[in-house]
Design an enzyme around this catalytic site. Structure first.
Site, PDB file in Angstrom:
ATOM      1  N   CYS A   7       0.715  -1.121   0.125  1.00  0.00           N
ATOM      2  CA  CYS A   7       0.045  -0.069  -0.089  1.00  0.00           C
ATOM      3  C   CYS A   7       0.972   1.249   0.122  1.00  0.00           C
ATOM      4  CB  CYS A   7      -0.767  -0.029   1.199  1.00  0.00           C
ATOM      5  SG  CYS A   7      -1.567   1.536   1.538  1.00  0.00           S
ATOM      6  N   CYS A  25       0.117   3.708   2.638  1.00  0.00           N
ATOM      7  CA  CYS A  25       0.573   3.250   4.026  1.00  0.00           C
ATOM      8  C   CYS A  25       1.999   3.514   4.096  1.00  0.00           C
ATOM      9  CB  CYS A  25       0.303   1.863   4.179  1.00  0.00           C
ATOM     10  SG  CYS A  25      -1.613   1.280   3.959  1.00  0.00           S
TER      11      CYS A  25
END
Length: 106
Positions: free
Chosen positions: A30, A33
């Site tokens: 991600c 993230c």
């Protein structure tokens, strides 16, 4: 210091924690993230002793993310007394996150 939360330790370390807990639900693939990771690291250091901060990899530990309806990552949940007290989704500035967290620190 950041903690690693798993399906096995979540109840003990998050739900039964005497302090507020910030859980970063994330995955290695991600991009957003990864953007938030250094911010979370800094917050963990700055608020150590007042807030427990940790990460939960949603791919490796799907039980609790599923239970809390985590549909997109990064999602950040603040737990107080075993209950979700705040939810934040996506990338944000460190300042915005700290402002949101302040109200949960007493």
């Amino acid at each position: 210091m950041e903690h690693i939360f798993t399906d096995q330790n979540f109840e003990e370390r998050v739900l039964k924690s005497p302090k507020p807990v910030l859980v970063d639900f994330w995955a290695p693939w991600c991009g957003p993230c990864r953007v938030m990771s250094p911010i979370i690291d800094e917050i963990a250091g700055e608020l150590e002793g007042r807030l427990t901060v940790g990460k939960m990899n949603v791919d490796e530990h799907p039980n609790y993310p599923g239970q809390y309806g985590i549909m997109s990552i990064p999602t950040f949940l603040v737990f107080k007394g075993g209950q979700v007290a705040e939810q934040m989704v996506g990338t944000m500035s460190k300042e915005d996150m700290l402002n949101t967290l302040q109200k949960h620190l007493g």
